[in-house]
Design an enzyme around this catalytic site. Structure first.
Site, mmCIF file in Angstrom:
data_model
loop_
_atom_site.group_PDB
_atom_site.id
_atom_site.type_symbol
_atom_site.label_atom_id
_atom_site.label_comp_id
_atom_site.label_asym_id
_atom_site.label_seq_id
_atom_site.Cartn_x
_atom_site.Cartn_y
_atom_site.Cartn_z
ATOM 1 N N LYS A 123 0.831 -1.215 0.000
ATOM 2 C CA LYS A 123 0.000 0.000 0.000
ATOM 3 C C LYS A 123 0.868 1.269 0.000
ATOM 4 O O LYS A 123 0.460 2.302 -0.523
ATOM 5 C CB LYS A 123 -0.923 0.007 1.222
ATOM 6 C CG LYS A 123 -1.915 -1.156 1.262
ATOM 7 C CD LYS A 123 -3.050 -0.974 0.287
ATOM 8 C CE LYS A 123 -3.955 -2.187 0.216
ATOM 9 N NZ LYS A 123 -4.941 -2.124 -0.840
ATOM 10 N N GLU B 275 -10.075 5.645 2.558
ATOM 11 C CA GLU B 275 -10.862 4.575 3.154
ATOM 12 C C GLU B 275 -9.915 3.434 3.446
ATOM 13 O O GLU B 275 -8.862 3.322 2.810
ATOM 14 C CB GLU B 275 -11.954 4.117 2.171
ATOM 15 C CG GLU B 275 -11.497 3.070 1.161
ATOM 16 C CD GLU B 275 -10.362 3.501 0.244
ATOM 17 O OE1 GLU B 275 -10.214 4.708 0.010
ATOM 18 O OE2 GLU B 275 -9.610 2.621 -0.221
ATOM 19 N N SER C 256 2.167 -9.623 -0.270
ATOM 20 C CA SER C 256 1.766 -8.220 -0.344
ATOM 21 C C SER C 256 1.952 -7.465 0.963
ATOM 22 O O SER C 256 2.077 -6.247 0.972
ATOM 23 C CB SER C 256 0.310 -8.121 -0.788
ATOM 24 O OG SER C 256 -0.514 -8.925 0.054
HETATM 25 C C1 LIG Z 1 -1.457 -6.842 2.865
HETATM 26 C C2 LIG Z 1 -2.592 -6.645 1.910
HETATM 27 N N1 LIG Z 1 -2.629 -7.393 0.789
HETATM 28 C C3 LIG Z 1 -3.643 -7.268 -0.104
HETATM 29 C C4 LIG Z 1 -4.679 -6.375 0.115
HETATM 30 C C5 LIG Z 1 -5.777 -6.317 -0.894
HETATM 31 O O1 LIG Z 1 -5.764 -5.176 -1.671
HETATM 32 P P1 LIG Z 1 -5.314 -5.195 -3.196
HETATM 33 O O2 LIG Z 1 -6.079 -6.268 -3.887
HETATM 34 O O3 LIG Z 1 -5.635 -3.830 -3.674
HETATM 35 O O4 LIG Z 1 -3.848 -5.477 -3.232
HETATM 36 C C6 LIG Z 1 -4.682 -5.565 1.270
HETATM 37 C C7 LIG Z 1 -5.757 -4.591 1.519
HETATM 38 O O5 LIG Z 1 -5.876 -3.973 2.531
HETATM 39 C C8 LIG Z 1 -3.601 -5.708 2.189
HETATM 40 O O6 LIG Z 1 -3.541 -4.987 3.319
#
Ligand SMILES: Cc1ncc(COP(=O)(O)O)c(C=O)c1O
Length: 408
Positions: free
Chosen positions: A86, A108, A376
Protein backbone atom coordinates in the site's frame (compact mmCIF):
# COMPACT_ATOMS: atom_id res chain seq x y z
CA UNK A 1 -9.19 1.01 -29.14
CA UNK A 2 -10.92 1.45 -25.80
CA UNK A 3 -12.77 4.53 -24.75
CA UNK A 4 -10.64 6.41 -22.21
CA UNK A 5 -10.86 4.85 -18.78
CA UNK A 6 -12.50 1.68 -20.09
CA UNK A 7 -11.00 -1.80 -20.21
CA UNK A 8 -13.29 -3.71 -22.53
CA UNK A 9 -16.74 -3.08 -21.06
CA UNK A 10 -15.30 -2.40 -17.58
CA UNK A 11 -14.24 0.81 -15.87
CA UNK A 12 -15.52 4.30 -16.63
CA UNK A 13 -16.20 7.20 -14.29
CA UNK A 14 -19.79 7.21 -13.06
CA UNK A 15 -19.52 10.22 -10.79
CA UNK A 16 -21.84 12.96 -9.60
CA UNK A 17 -21.64 16.16 -11.61
CA UNK A 18 -20.24 18.03 -8.62
CA UNK A 19 -17.07 15.88 -8.76
CA UNK A 20 -16.44 16.15 -12.51
CA UNK A 21 -14.03 19.10 -12.33
CA UNK A 22 -12.11 17.46 -9.45
CA UNK A 23 -11.68 14.28 -11.48
CA UNK A 24 -10.56 16.33 -14.50
CA UNK A 25 -7.98 18.08 -12.33
CA UNK A 26 -6.72 14.73 -11.00
CA UNK A 27 -6.58 13.14 -14.44
CA UNK A 28 -4.62 16.10 -15.81
CA UNK A 29 -2.16 16.03 -12.86
CA UNK A 30 -1.67 12.28 -13.30
CA UNK A 31 -1.21 12.48 -17.08
CA UNK A 32 1.32 15.30 -16.75
CA UNK A 33 3.20 13.37 -14.06
CA UNK A 34 3.22 10.22 -16.20
CA UNK A 35 4.76 12.13 -19.09
CA UNK A 36 7.39 13.74 -16.89
CA UNK A 37 10.39 11.37 -16.44
CA UNK A 38 11.46 13.51 -13.46
CA UNK A 39 8.27 12.51 -11.62
CA UNK A 40 8.98 8.76 -11.82
CA UNK A 41 12.59 9.43 -10.77
CA UNK A 42 11.41 11.40 -7.75
CA UNK A 43 8.89 8.62 -6.96
CA UNK A 44 11.62 5.96 -7.02
CA UNK A 45 13.86 8.20 -4.92
CA UNK A 46 11.16 8.56 -2.23
CA UNK A 47 10.43 4.83 -2.29
CA UNK A 48 14.08 3.91 -1.95
CA UNK A 49 15.11 6.32 0.77
CA UNK A 50 11.85 6.15 2.76
CA UNK A 51 10.26 2.80 2.01
CA UNK A 52 12.95 0.14 1.54
CA UNK A 53 12.82 -0.34 -2.21
CA UNK A 54 13.77 -2.39 -4.11
CA UNK A 55 12.20 -5.11 -1.98
CA UNK A 56 14.00 -8.46 -2.34
CA UNK A 57 12.87 -11.53 -4.24
CA UNK A 58 13.52 -14.27 -1.70
CA UNK A 59 14.19 -17.89 -2.71
CA UNK A 60 11.97 -20.07 -0.48
CA UNK A 61 14.38 -22.97 -0.22
CA UNK A 62 12.52 -24.88 2.51
CA UNK A 63 9.08 -24.58 0.92
CA UNK A 64 10.57 -25.64 -2.41
CA UNK A 65 12.05 -28.75 -0.78
CA UNK A 66 8.80 -29.41 1.12
CA UNK A 67 6.62 -29.48 -2.00
CA UNK A 68 9.19 -31.09 -4.27
CA UNK A 69 7.86 -29.41 -7.42
CA UNK A 70 8.41 -25.86 -8.70
CA UNK A 71 11.13 -23.57 -7.37
CA UNK A 72 9.36 -21.00 -5.17
CA UNK A 73 10.31 -17.31 -4.96
CA UNK A 74 8.62 -14.68 -2.79
CA UNK A 75 8.38 -10.99 -3.70
CA UNK A 76 8.75 -9.23 -0.37
CA UNK A 77 6.27 -6.35 -0.39
CA UNK A 78 5.90 -6.93 3.37
CA UNK A 79 9.22 -5.11 3.72
CA UNK A 80 7.82 -1.78 2.57
CA UNK A 81 7.60 0.87 5.27
CA UNK A 82 4.28 0.33 7.12
CA UNK A 83 4.29 -3.34 6.14
CA UNK A 84 2.53 -3.65 2.80
CA UNK A 85 2.52 -2.74 -0.88
CA UNK A 86 0.00 0.00 0.00
CA UNK A 87 2.96 2.35 0.68
CA UNK A 88 3.89 2.40 -3.04
CA UNK A 89 0.54 3.84 -4.06
CA UNK A 90 0.15 6.39 -1.26
CA UNK A 91 3.63 7.84 -1.68
CA UNK A 92 2.93 8.28 -5.40
CA UNK A 93 -0.41 9.95 -4.73
CA UNK A 94 1.26 12.07 -2.02
CA UNK A 95 3.60 13.50 -4.65
CA UNK A 96 0.60 14.22 -6.90
CA UNK A 97 -1.16 16.07 -4.04
CA UNK A 98 1.85 18.35 -3.82
CA UNK A 99 1.64 19.00 -7.59
CA UNK A 100 -2.06 19.84 -7.23
CA UNK A 101 -1.37 22.27 -4.36
CA UNK A 102 -3.78 20.63 -1.90
CA UNK A 103 -3.12 20.11 1.81
CA UNK A 104 -5.70 17.61 3.06
CA UNK A 105 -6.01 13.90 2.25
CA UNK A 106 -8.79 11.43 2.99
CA UNK A 107 -8.82 7.68 2.53
CA UNK A 108 -10.86 4.57 3.15
CA UNK A 109 -9.37 1.44 4.61
CA UNK A 110 -10.39 -2.18 5.19
CA UNK A 111 -7.48 -4.06 6.73
CA UNK A 112 -6.11 -0.76 7.94
CA UNK A 113 -2.86 -1.09 5.97
CA UNK A 114 -3.90 1.55 3.46
CA UNK A 115 -5.06 3.83 6.28
CA UNK A 116 -1.75 3.51 8.13
CA UNK A 117 0.16 4.05 4.89
CA UNK A 118 -1.91 7.18 4.09
CA UNK A 119 -1.59 8.58 7.63
CA UNK A 120 2.18 7.99 7.43
CA UNK A 121 2.42 9.70 4.05
CA UNK A 122 0.34 12.64 5.38
CA UNK A 123 2.65 13.02 8.38
CA UNK A 124 5.72 12.91 6.10
CA UNK A 125 4.37 15.45 3.57
CA UNK A 126 2.58 17.65 6.15
CA UNK A 127 -1.04 17.08 5.04
CA UNK A 128 -4.13 16.94 7.27
CA UNK A 129 -5.64 13.47 7.16
CA UNK A 130 -9.01 11.79 7.75
CA UNK A 131 -9.51 8.02 7.38
CA UNK A 132 -12.89 6.31 6.95
CA UNK A 133 -13.16 2.74 8.18
CA UNK A 134 -16.11 0.36 8.59
CA UNK A 135 -16.98 -0.26 12.26
CA UNK A 136 -16.50 -3.99 11.77
CA UNK A 137 -12.97 -3.39 10.47
CA UNK A 138 -12.25 -0.95 13.31
CA UNK A 139 -12.92 -3.84 15.68
CA UNK A 140 -10.91 -6.39 13.66
CA UNK A 141 -7.95 -4.10 13.07
CA UNK A 142 -7.68 -2.09 16.30
CA UNK A 143 -3.83 -1.97 16.24
CA UNK A 144 -3.94 -0.19 12.88
CA UNK A 145 -6.55 2.29 14.20
CA UNK A 146 -4.21 2.99 17.10
CA UNK A 147 -1.32 3.71 14.74
CA UNK A 148 -3.36 5.93 12.43
CA UNK A 149 -4.43 8.07 15.38
CA UNK A 150 -0.91 8.25 16.80
CA UNK A 151 0.28 9.37 13.35
CA UNK A 152 -2.09 12.32 13.64
CA UNK A 153 -4.99 11.14 11.47
CA UNK A 154 -8.64 11.35 12.43
CA UNK A 155 -10.24 7.89 12.09
CA UNK A 156 -13.99 7.97 11.40
CA UNK A 157 -15.82 4.66 12.04
CA UNK A 158 -18.58 4.04 9.49
CA UNK A 159 -21.70 2.35 10.83
CA UNK A 160 -23.80 2.11 7.67
CA UNK A 161 -24.43 -0.99 5.53
CA UNK A 162 -22.22 -3.98 6.25
CA UNK A 163 -19.82 -1.68 8.16
CA UNK A 164 -16.86 -2.74 6.00
CA UNK A 165 -14.79 -1.37 3.13
CA UNK A 166 -17.56 -0.58 0.65
CA UNK A 167 -19.33 1.59 3.24
CA UNK A 168 -16.07 3.36 4.08
CA UNK A 169 -15.60 4.14 0.36
CA UNK A 170 -19.11 5.64 0.17
CA UNK A 171 -18.34 7.86 3.17
CA UNK A 172 -15.02 9.00 1.71
CA UNK A 173 -16.77 10.06 -1.52
CA UNK A 174 -19.35 11.97 0.55
CA UNK A 175 -16.55 13.87 2.32
CA UNK A 176 -14.79 14.62 -0.98
CA UNK A 177 -17.93 16.06 -2.52
CA UNK A 178 -18.02 18.61 0.29
CA UNK A 179 -14.29 19.44 0.39
CA UNK A 180 -12.94 19.27 -3.16
CA UNK A 181 -10.85 22.48 -3.12
CA UNK A 182 -8.32 21.46 -0.50
CA UNK A 183 -8.77 17.67 -0.38
CA UNK A 184 -7.45 14.71 -2.36
CA UNK A 185 -9.02 11.26 -1.95
CA UNK A 186 -6.18 8.70 -1.76
CA UNK A 187 -8.04 5.64 -3.04
CA UNK A 188 -6.25 2.52 -1.89
CA UNK A 189 -6.77 0.05 -4.69
CA UNK A 190 -7.12 -0.26 -8.46
CA UNK A 191 -10.89 0.29 -8.36
CA UNK A 192 -13.19 3.30 -8.41
CA UNK A 193 -13.77 5.78 -11.22
CA UNK A 194 -11.14 6.55 -13.87
CA UNK A 195 -8.29 7.56 -13.42
CA UNK A 196 -7.88 5.57 -10.17
CA UNK A 197 -7.52 2.05 -11.63
CA UNK A 198 -4.87 3.28 -14.10
CA UNK A 199 -3.15 5.52 -11.55
CA UNK A 200 -2.92 2.91 -8.77
CA UNK A 201 -1.69 0.30 -11.27
CA UNK A 202 0.93 2.77 -12.52
CA UNK A 203 2.28 3.31 -9.00
CA UNK A 204 2.17 -0.41 -8.14
CA UNK A 205 3.88 -1.39 -11.42
CA UNK A 206 7.17 -0.83 -9.60
CA UNK A 207 6.58 -4.27 -7.99
CA UNK A 208 6.40 -6.13 -11.31
CA UNK A 209 9.27 -4.16 -12.88
CA UNK A 210 11.52 -5.13 -9.99
CA UNK A 211 10.33 -8.74 -9.80
CA UNK A 212 11.01 -9.29 -13.52
CA UNK A 213 14.52 -7.83 -13.31
CA UNK A 214 15.23 -9.84 -10.17
CA UNK A 215 14.10 -13.21 -11.53
CA UNK A 216 16.18 -12.62 -14.68
CA UNK A 217 19.19 -11.75 -12.53
CA UNK A 218 18.69 -14.87 -10.37
CA UNK A 219 17.46 -17.43 -12.91
CA UNK A 220 18.01 -15.83 -16.31
CA UNK A 221 14.38 -16.40 -17.31
CA UNK A 222 10.73 -15.76 -16.57
CA UNK A 223 8.77 -17.73 -13.97
CA UNK A 224 6.11 -20.19 -15.13
CA UNK A 225 3.46 -18.68 -12.84
CA UNK A 226 2.96 -15.61 -10.67
CA UNK A 227 0.45 -15.69 -7.79
CA UNK A 228 -1.12 -12.69 -6.04
CA UNK A 229 -4.13 -12.22 -3.78
CA UNK A 230 -6.95 -10.02 -5.08
CA UNK A 231 -8.98 -7.63 -2.96
CA UNK A 232 -9.46 -4.60 -5.17
CA UNK A 233 -6.49 -5.78 -7.19
CA UNK A 234 -3.62 -3.37 -6.61
CA UNK A 235 -0.89 -5.79 -5.51
CA UNK A 236 -1.94 -8.27 -8.20
CA UNK A 237 -1.87 -5.66 -10.98
CA UNK A 238 1.41 -4.36 -9.59
CA UNK A 239 3.24 -7.65 -9.98
CA UNK A 240 1.29 -8.90 -13.03
CA UNK A 241 2.07 -5.73 -14.99
CA UNK A 242 5.75 -6.76 -15.06
CA UNK A 243 4.90 -10.02 -16.86
CA UNK A 244 1.89 -9.17 -19.06
CA UNK A 245 3.90 -9.46 -22.27
CA UNK A 246 5.72 -12.65 -21.23
CA UNK A 247 4.65 -16.29 -21.51
CA UNK A 248 3.85 -16.37 -17.77
CA UNK A 249 0.62 -17.68 -16.27
CA UNK A 250 -0.86 -15.06 -13.95
CA UNK A 251 -3.03 -16.32 -11.09
CA UNK A 252 -5.25 -14.01 -9.02
CA UNK A 253 -6.51 -15.48 -5.76
CA UNK A 254 -9.72 -14.17 -4.20
CA UNK A 255 -11.22 -14.77 -0.76
CA UNK A 256 -13.07 -18.09 -0.75
CA UNK A 257 -14.18 -17.41 2.85
CA UNK A 258 -16.26 -20.27 4.23
CA UNK A 259 -16.45 -21.85 0.75
CA UNK A 260 -17.79 -20.76 -2.63
CA UNK A 261 -21.05 -22.66 -2.20
CA UNK A 262 -21.87 -20.97 1.13
CA UNK A 263 -22.49 -17.43 -0.07
CA UNK A 264 -20.01 -16.35 2.63
CA UNK A 265 -17.02 -15.31 0.56
CA UNK A 266 -15.69 -12.32 -1.39
CA UNK A 267 -14.98 -14.00 -4.71
CA UNK A 268 -16.29 -11.91 -7.57
CA UNK A 269 -14.55 -13.60 -10.47
CA UNK A 270 -13.75 -17.18 -9.45
CA UNK A 271 -17.16 -17.94 -7.92
CA UNK A 272 -19.72 -17.19 -10.61
CA UNK A 273 -21.62 -15.13 -7.99
CA UNK A 274 -20.33 -11.83 -9.38
CA UNK A 275 -22.53 -9.80 -11.74
CA UNK A 276 -21.66 -6.93 -14.04
CA UNK A 277 -22.90 -3.69 -12.55
CA UNK A 278 -22.14 -0.08 -11.78
CA UNK A 279 -21.42 0.98 -8.19
CA UNK A 280 -19.01 3.29 -6.39
CA UNK A 281 -18.35 5.12 -9.63
CA UNK A 282 -17.23 2.31 -11.95
CA UNK A 283 -18.41 -0.73 -13.86
CA UNK A 284 -17.16 -4.18 -12.95
CA UNK A 285 -18.19 -7.52 -11.45
CA UNK A 286 -19.80 -6.97 -8.06
CA UNK A 287 -21.21 -9.41 -5.55
CA UNK A 288 -24.80 -8.30 -5.78
CA UNK A 289 -28.26 -9.84 -5.68
CA UNK A 290 -30.60 -9.96 -8.74
CA UNK A 291 -32.05 -6.56 -7.68
CA UNK A 292 -28.58 -5.03 -7.88
CA UNK A 293 -28.25 -4.69 -4.09
CA UNK A 294 -24.75 -5.35 -2.77
CA UNK A 295 -24.33 -8.61 -0.88
CA UNK A 296 -22.59 -9.12 2.44
CA UNK A 297 -19.10 -10.48 1.92
CA UNK A 298 -16.87 -12.51 4.17
CA UNK A 299 -13.18 -13.20 4.48
CA UNK A 300 -10.81 -13.95 7.33
CA UNK A 301 -8.69 -11.23 5.69
CA UNK A 302 -10.21 -7.76 6.06
CA UNK A 303 -8.30 -6.49 3.01
CA UNK A 304 -9.98 -8.98 0.66
CA UNK A 305 -13.49 -8.44 2.02
CA UNK A 306 -14.74 -6.20 -0.81
CA UNK A 307 -17.69 -6.48 -3.21
CA UNK A 308 -16.01 -5.13 -6.36
CA UNK A 309 -12.83 -5.87 -8.26
CA UNK A 310 -10.53 -3.82 -10.46
CA UNK A 311 -12.03 -3.25 -13.92
CA UNK A 312 -8.56 -3.93 -15.32
CA UNK A 313 -8.51 -7.39 -13.74
CA UNK A 314 -12.09 -8.10 -14.86
CA UNK A 315 -10.94 -7.33 -18.40
CA UNK A 316 -7.76 -9.41 -18.14
CA UNK A 317 -9.87 -12.31 -16.91
CA UNK A 318 -12.28 -11.93 -19.82
CA UNK A 319 -9.30 -11.83 -22.21
CA UNK A 320 -8.03 -15.09 -20.69
CA UNK A 321 -4.83 -13.37 -19.53
CA UNK A 322 -5.35 -13.87 -15.78
CA UNK A 323 -6.73 -17.04 -14.18
CA UNK A 324 -8.85 -16.54 -11.04
CA UNK A 325 -9.06 -18.93 -8.11
CA UNK A 326 -10.38 -18.67 -4.55
CA UNK A 327 -8.82 -19.92 -1.30
CA UNK A 328 -10.97 -20.70 1.75
CA UNK A 329 -10.24 -19.27 5.21
CA UNK A 330 -9.28 -22.77 6.34
CA UNK A 331 -6.70 -23.31 3.58
CA UNK A 332 -5.39 -19.78 4.12
CA UNK A 333 -4.71 -20.43 7.80
CA UNK A 334 -2.97 -23.70 6.91
CA UNK A 335 -0.80 -21.92 4.34
CA UNK A 336 -0.07 -19.12 6.81
CA UNK A 337 1.23 -21.64 9.41
CA UNK A 338 3.36 -23.45 6.86
CA UNK A 339 5.05 -20.25 5.64
CA UNK A 340 5.87 -19.29 9.24
CA UNK A 341 7.24 -22.71 10.17
CA UNK A 342 9.19 -23.36 6.97
CA UNK A 343 10.51 -19.91 6.10
CA UNK A 344 10.26 -17.81 9.27
CA UNK A 345 8.13 -15.25 7.44
CA UNK A 346 4.85 -13.81 8.76
CA UNK A 347 2.61 -13.07 5.77
CA UNK A 348 -0.54 -10.96 6.01
CA UNK A 349 -3.70 -13.08 5.87
CA UNK A 350 -4.41 -11.43 2.52
CA UNK A 351 -1.07 -12.63 1.14
CA UNK A 352 -1.65 -16.11 2.59
CA UNK A 353 -4.40 -16.52 -0.04
CA UNK A 354 -1.76 -16.40 -2.78
CA UNK A 355 0.30 -18.95 -0.86
CA UNK A 356 -2.68 -21.29 -0.41
CA UNK A 357 -3.30 -21.51 -4.17
CA UNK A 358 0.40 -21.74 -5.01
CA UNK A 359 0.83 -24.60 -2.53
CA UNK A 360 -2.07 -26.44 -4.14
CA UNK A 361 -0.36 -26.25 -7.53
CA UNK A 362 3.40 -26.32 -6.78
CA UNK A 363 3.72 -30.10 -6.24
CA UNK A 364 2.33 -30.90 -9.68
CA UNK A 365 4.77 -28.56 -11.44
CA UNK A 366 8.19 -29.74 -12.59
CA UNK A 367 11.50 -29.02 -10.86
CA UNK A 368 12.47 -26.71 -13.70
CA UNK A 369 9.35 -24.59 -13.18
CA UNK A 370 9.67 -21.36 -11.21
CA UNK A 371 6.82 -19.68 -9.40
CA UNK A 372 6.70 -16.24 -7.81
CA UNK A 373 4.32 -15.46 -4.95
CA UNK A 374 3.64 -11.83 -4.08
CA UNK A 375 3.76 -11.44 -0.30
CA UNK A 376 1.77 -8.22 -0.34
CA UNK A 377 2.12 -7.50 3.36
CA UNK A 378 3.24 -8.72 6.75
CA UNK A 379 0.94 -10.36 9.28
CA UNK A 380 1.63 -8.36 12.45
CA UNK A 381 -1.68 -6.54 12.03
CA UNK A 382 -3.52 -9.89 12.01
CA UNK A 383 -2.28 -11.07 15.39
CA UNK A 384 -5.73 -10.88 17.04
CA UNK A 385 -7.50 -12.70 14.19
CA UNK A 386 -4.82 -15.37 13.97
CA UNK A 387 -4.65 -15.93 17.73
CA UNK A 388 -8.46 -16.31 17.71
CA UNK A 389 -8.43 -18.69 14.76
CA UNK A 390 -5.89 -20.95 16.44
CA UNK A 391 -7.51 -20.51 19.89
CA UNK A 392 -4.07 -19.67 21.28
CA UNK A 393 -4.34 -20.14 25.08
CA UNK A 394 -1.29 -18.01 25.98
CA UNK A 395 -2.61 -15.08 23.94
CA UNK A 396 -6.08 -15.39 25.52
CA UNK A 397 -4.57 -15.29 28.98
CA UNK A 398 -2.49 -12.24 28.07
CA UNK A 399 -5.57 -10.37 26.79
CA UNK A 400 -7.56 -11.34 29.90
CA UNK A 401 -4.76 -10.06 32.14
CA UNK A 402 -4.58 -6.82 30.15
CA UNK A 403 -8.37 -6.37 30.41
CA UNK A 404 -8.24 -6.93 34.16
CA UNK A 405 -5.40 -4.44 34.52
CA UNK A 406 -7.46 -1.81 32.63
CA UNK A 407 -10.55 -2.60 34.73
CA UNK A 408 -8.62 -2.10 37.99
C1 LIG B 1 -1.46 -6.84 2.86
C2 LIG B 1 -2.59 -6.64 1.91
N1 LIG B 1 -2.63 -7.39 0.79
C3 LIG B 1 -3.64 -7.27 -0.10
C4 LIG B 1 -4.68 -6.37 0.11
C5 LIG B 1 -5.78 -6.32 -0.89
O1 LIG B 1 -5.76 -5.18 -1.67
P1 LIG B 1 -5.31 -5.20 -3.20
O2 LIG B 1 -6.08 -6.27 -3.89
O3 LIG B 1 -5.64 -3.83 -3.67
O4 LIG B 1 -3.85 -5.48 -3.23
C6 LIG B 1 -4.68 -5.56 1.27
C7 LIG B 1 -5.76 -4.59 1.52
O5 LIG B 1 -5.88 -3.97 2.53
C8 LIG B 1 -3.60 -5.71 2.19
O6 LIG B 1 -3.54 -4.99 3.32
Amino acid sequence: MFEKGYYGPFGGAYIPEVLVSTFEELEKAFEEAEEDPGFWEEYIRVLSNYSCRPTPLTFAENLTRHFGGAKIYIKREDLNHTGAHKANNVLGQGLLVRRMGKDRVIAETGAGQHGVATATMAARFGYRCTIYMGEKDVLRQRPNVFWMERLGAEVVPVNTGSRTLKDAINEAFRDWTARMEDTHYVLGTACGPHPYPAMVTYFQSVVGKEAREQIFALEGRCPSRVYACVGGGSNALGIFSGFLDDPVELVGVEAGGKGLGTGRHASRLASGDGFLGVAQGYKTYFLQDPDGQMRETHSVAAGLDYIGVSPILAHLREEGRVRFEAATDEKVLEAFSLVMKKEGLIPALESAHAYAQAFKEAPSLGRDDIIVINQSGRGDKDIFTIADAFGDPGWKEYIQQKAEAYRA
